[in-house]
Each structure stands twice: as structure tokens, then as C-alpha cells.
Design an enzyme around this catalytic site. Structure first.
Site, short mmCIF file in Angstrom:
data_model
loop_
_atom_site.label_atom_id
_atom_site.label_comp_id
_atom_site.label_asym_id
_atom_site.label_seq_id
_atom_site.Cartn_x
_atom_site.Cartn_y
_atom_site.Cartn_z
N LYS A 1 36.09 38.46 30.81
CA LYS A 1 37.13 39.42 30.47
C LYS A 1 38.50 38.78 30.68
CE LYS A 1 39.66 42.44 32.38
NZ LYS A 1 40.84 42.45 31.46
N GLY B 1 43.35 37.53 40.59
CA GLY B 1 44.38 38.54 40.34
C GLY B 1 44.96 39.05 41.64
N SER B 2 45.45 40.26 41.60
CA SER B 2 46.13 40.82 42.76
C SER B 2 45.15 41.22 43.85
CB SER B 2 46.95 42.05 42.34
OG SER B 2 46.10 43.15 42.06
N THR B 3 45.65 41.28 45.08
CA THR B 3 44.83 41.70 46.21
C THR B 3 44.39 43.14 46.05
OG1 THR B 3 45.95 40.13 47.67
CG2 THR B 3 44.80 41.95 48.72
N GLY C 1 41.60 43.13 43.65
CA GLY C 1 40.47 42.43 44.25
C GLY C 1 39.66 43.33 45.17
N GLU D 1 39.99 35.18 44.12
CA GLU D 1 41.18 34.35 44.32
C GLU D 1 42.37 35.27 44.08
OE1 GLU D 1 44.41 32.70 43.63
OE2 GLU D 1 43.52 31.73 41.88
N CYS E 1 50.10 32.15 41.90
CA CYS E 1 49.65 32.73 43.15
C CYS E 1 50.00 31.88 44.35
CB CYS E 1 48.14 32.99 43.10
SG CYS E 1 47.18 31.56 42.56
N GLU F 1 54.52 39.67 47.44
CA GLU F 1 54.37 38.73 46.33
C GLU F 1 55.15 39.27 45.14
OE1 GLU F 1 50.85 36.15 44.30
OE2 GLU F 1 50.47 38.31 44.48
#
Length: 504
Positions: free
Chosen positions: A193, A246-248, A251, A269, A303, A400
Site C-alpha cells: 500500500k 510512518g508516524s508513531t 504505528g 519504522e 524521519c 517531529e
């Protein structure tokens, strides 16, 4: 049969014909039950490039089933490592052949400079495929001594199965390679995706997968909104592993869905707020170059961006003069200009987010040394912005940002520098600059990050593992360690002499 978009590249005059459907079983197809599309925007002009088919939950299920059939019949343990290697190297050859076309698509869709896309992102992706192609026939278990007279024990590293892979918009081609290459090398099949913002190069790569000769269903591509495609892959009962970059925040959702479904294997990651420390013994010219690169590379949409720089008091003024000079001299503009090294922010949403942080920095009392003013005209361009006099509780220091915004602070002692650097919930990357070898060893050991750069920044290699600590994720990409993310270890106990009885 899916539609074909004719994508014109104004800078080169090239017209690229690209299927805009879902890629399932080596065919581009429309959605099974939806008319939804994704509007793909050029961030340098804010104009629509084309529309692509958006996968529904049903489409994700169809793609997973195709991947499962391929895993059981034409891939997985049914294909030798030599054959997997051959096909992966063929794919690398095709990407190399179409490197310029892929770079132009990447720049049009993502905004990054075409020379960066071509020479770095795609060049690295080609090498990534070749690196893991070299591993494909070297997936080894081991023999374990238990009782040489009656028993043999050994391990097998089996492909884990169907892998859902969810990649971001900041490195569309490179993240594709990082995910797909180790999975294919060990014998897994893939449902990919891509980001809804940058699906074009994933579709082009799908064409090359078919041309290379991979069996149908080995690689499937399902552009979709994250709330649909990403959620469906994470929760799917027949997906054996999900890999996400992607973002935390997202995630956590991926991990939760994986846990609530079939406890599938997960690698994440995630975000970062990486520190970059400049000690008084550093080569200041070199350190300033790396610090500028650390925040300006890929327009700060990275990142591991070195978005926090800490400078020792004794060299602060000298270092800042060098840093500001380098930041101010960075050419920004449309990525098709070969002199440009920094392009636009990916989207209006991200553009507004970055500007929100710049305004926050001003309001909280940080001093703007360069940038901080909006550009006129079209395109999501943000001039590099450097803040000084920052405090740890400021949003620009804690959060971030994912844009070219740098927060610079001071420190007096090595201990203080380490404390400042580690005072974050993230742990992806960190850097330090010093000519004192003992100090380099002490500080690199003390920094809480998955990757530490010493006298450089943001340079990665396919044979070196990459990943985070704390809220920057779990698992590793790149290196031989990435192979472990796509295999399961099977222990075999083989009795060849002892006749069992009960009780033993």
C-alpha cells in the site's frame, strides 16, 4: 482493464503512459466494488496530475488472496533462492533502464529534486534489490548438537508468508525497495500500500515487476487511503506480517490491529526528533555542512532529520555563522531545475502543519535567524527556518515537524549534551561532531538512538541495519537483520535411534 493516464512532464517534454488501476495478479484492474479515486497533486504547482483507483476493503482482501495463492504455488518454498535472485536482479536491471523516467515521475508527484530522486533514491533502490538478491540463496539454518548417537536437531528459516507493506510519501521508491527486497529474497509475497499522496512510482514499479517475470500474485499494489488500506492489511487474518513506515501515532494503530487480529508479526519504522551535537573540538566547517544537510535533505521530510542541533558554548558563534551561510545558500524551487537541492512540502496539509510549528516557535520566544517568512506564489514551498535560543519545552524542540525547521540550542559540558540529546520520546537517529576519538566513543555509546552518525549525518548503506528505539519503532530494515523480519525459525528434532516409551 484499468485506464491509462497520459502524464506530461513539462520540463522534459516526456509523456509517460501509466496504468491507474490496482495491480493484482500481475494485472491492472478497477476496484471490485468502488468508484473512489485518489487525486494525485504536484506539490510544486498545486495542480492535479491524474487520478488513480482507490482500493476498497474488498480489493485488499482480493489482493491478499492472490498473494496467498502465489505463496503456496509459485513462490515461497516452491522457488529456489537462485531463481528469486535472478528475478530480483532482472527487476533491478529494469529500474536502472527506466531510472530517468522513474525520477521524473517521483519529482512530479513528490516534489523532490529530480537529480536527488535519480542519483540517490533510485540508485540506492537498485543497489538494495541487488544486495538482497545476493542473500536469496543464502538463507541458512544451523545444526545444533543434542545427542549425536540418537538425535539430530536443526533449524530452518522459512518465509513468513503474505506480507502487508505500508510505505510513506517522503521516499516512495526507496521505501518500496526497502520493504519489497528482503521479503522477496526469503520467499514472501507482498501486498503493497503506497501513500495515497504518492502512488505513481509504485504503479510504474508494478509494471516492471510483471516485465521482470515474477509470477502473478507475488507483488500486488493497492493504492488507498490509510484508514482503508492500511487498516485492512493490519487487521487481515490472512496477512502474516505487516511492515509500516510512518508516524508513531499511526504505528500504534497498526500494532493494535495486528494484535487484535491474528497476532501477526510487526515491524515499525516511526518518527524521530534527532539530535545533532557539535563539540568544541569539531571541524566546524564540516560540522556545519552536515548539520545543514541533516535538516535540509529531502526538504526536512525525513524521519531522521537532524532537527535539534546542540552546540558547545565555546564555538557557538563561529559555528552559527557557518551554518546560517550554508542554509541561506540552499537553492529551493521546482525539482525539475537541476540546480535545486530542496523542493516543496508534499501537500497542503503538511505545508500548514509546518507553518503552524514556525508560528509556534515565534510565539514561544525562539529567535528566528533565517527564514520564517511565507513565500508568495503557487506551490507548497517553505524556506529553511533556523531558530535559536530554544528551550526544551517548546513544541519546535519536542515535536517531529517533518519540514525544513531547525532548533538550535547550547550546552557547556559533554554530560549536558548527552542529557539534552536523550531527552525525547524518540530514538531513531543522532549525530555528533568531534575530533576527540575517546569522546566520539563515549558519546556514541551513550546516545539513545538506533543509528548514530559520527562526523557525518543521514548517510545510510543497504548492508547496515536501520531502525529505532523508544517511540521510533521496533524491528530493523536493511542489512542481514531485515531478513529476520520476514522469516520464522522452525526447529526440527529428528530421532533416528531411540525407541520412545512412556514414561521416559
Amino acid at each position: 482493464m484499468a485506464q491509462i493516464a497520459k502524464i506530461h512532464i513539462p520540463a522534459t517534454g516526456r509523456t509517460i503512459e501509466l496504468p491507474t488501476g490496482l495491480f493484482i495478479n500481475n494485472e491492472f484492474v478497477p476496484s471490485a466494488d468502488s468508484q473512489e479515486t485518489l487525486s494525485v497533486i504536484n506539490p510544486a504547482t498545486e495542480e492535479e496530475i491524474c487520478k488513480v483507483v482507490a482500493a476498497s476493503g474488498k480489493d485488499i482482501d482480493i489482493a491478499v488472496k492472490a498473494a496467498r495463492v502465489a505463496f503456496k504455488t509459485t513462490w515461497g518454498k516452491n522457488v529456489t533462492g537462485f531463481e528469486r535472485s535472478r528475478l530480483m536482479n532482472k527487476l533491478a536491471d529494469l529500474i536502472e533502464r527506466d531510472q530517468q523516467e522513474l525520477a521524473e515521475l517521483e519529482t512530479l508527484n513528490n516534489g523532490k529534486p529530480v537529480k536527488v530522486a535519480r542519483d540517490f533514491d533510485i540508485g540506492d533502490s537498485i543497489q538494495c534489490l541487488r544486495y538482497y538478491a545476493g542473500w536469496a540463496d543464502k538463507i541458512l539454518g544451523e545444526t545444533i548438537e543434542v545427542d549425536n548417537k540418537t538425535k539430530l536437531a536443526f533449524t530452518r528459516h522459512d518465509p513468513i508468508g503474505v506480507c502487508g507493506q505500508i510505505i510513506p510519501w517522503n521516499y516512495p521508491i526507496m521505501m518500496w525497495a526497502w520493504k519489497v527486497a528482503p521479503a522477496l529474497a526469503v520467499g514472501c509475497t507482498v501486498v503493497m500500500k503506497p501513500s495515497e499522496l504518492t502512488p505513481l512510482t509504485a504503479l510504474k514499479l508494478s509494471q516492471l515487476v510483471k516485465e521482470a517475470g515474477f509470477p502473478p500474485g507475488v507483488v500486488n499494489t493497492v493504492p488507498s487511503l490509510g484508514a482503508i488500506g492500511g487498516a485492512a492489511l493490519s487487521a487481515h487474518m490472512d496477512v502474516d506480517k505487516v511492515a509500516f513506515t510512518g508516524s508513531t501515532v499511526t504505528g500504534r494503530k497498526v500494532m493494535e490491529a495486528a494484535a487484535k487480529s491474528n497476532l501477526k508479526k510487526v515491524s515499525l519504522e516511526l518518527g524521530g526528533k534527532s539530535p545533532n551535537i557539535v563539540f568544541e573540538s569539531a571541524d566546524l566547517e564540516q560540522a556545519a555542512t552536515w548539520a545543514a544537510l541533516g535538516i535540509l535533505y529531502n526538504t526536512g521530510e525525513d524521519c531522521t532529520a537532524g532537527s535539534r542541533v546542540y552546540v558547545q558554548d565555546s564555538v557557538y558563534d563561529s559555528f552559527m555563522e557557518l551554518l546560517i551561510e550554508k542554509v541561506r545558500s540552499t537553492p529551493i524551487g521546482d525539482g525539475f531545475d537541476e540546480t535545486v537541492t530542496s523542493g516543496p512540502i508534499i501537500s497542503k496539509i503538511q505545508f500548514d502543519k509546518v507553518w503552524g510549528y514556525i508560528e509556534s516557535g515565534k510565539q514561544e520566544g525562539a529567535k528566528v535567524l533565517v527564514g520564517g517568512e511565507r513565500r508568495a506564489g503557487k506551490g507548497y514551498f517553505v524556506d529553511p527556518t533556523v531558530f535559536a535560543d530554544v528551550k526544551h519545552d517548546m513544541k519546535i524542540v519536542k515535536d517531529e515537524i517533518f519540514g525544513p525547521v531547525l532548533a538550535v540550542g547550547r550546552f557547556s559540558t559533554e554530560e549536558e549534551a548527552i542529557e539534552l540529546a536523550n531527552n525525547t520520546s524518540y530514538g531513531l537517529g543522532a549525530g555528533l561532531h568531534s575530533t576527540d576519538a575517546n569522546q566520539c566513543m563515549r558519546v556514541s555509546s551513550a546516545l539513545e538512538a538506533g543509528t548514530v552518525w559520527v562526523n557525518q549525518y543521514n548517510i545510510l548503506h543497504n548492508n547496515v541495519p536501520f531502525g529505532g528505539k523508544k517511540q521510533s519503532g521496533i524491528g530493523r530494515e536493511l542489512g542481514k537483520q531485515a531478513l529476520d523480519e520476514y522469516t520464522s525459525v522452525k526447529a526440527v528434532h529428528w530421532n533416528f535411534g531411540e525407541k520412545g516409551s512412556w514414561p521416559l
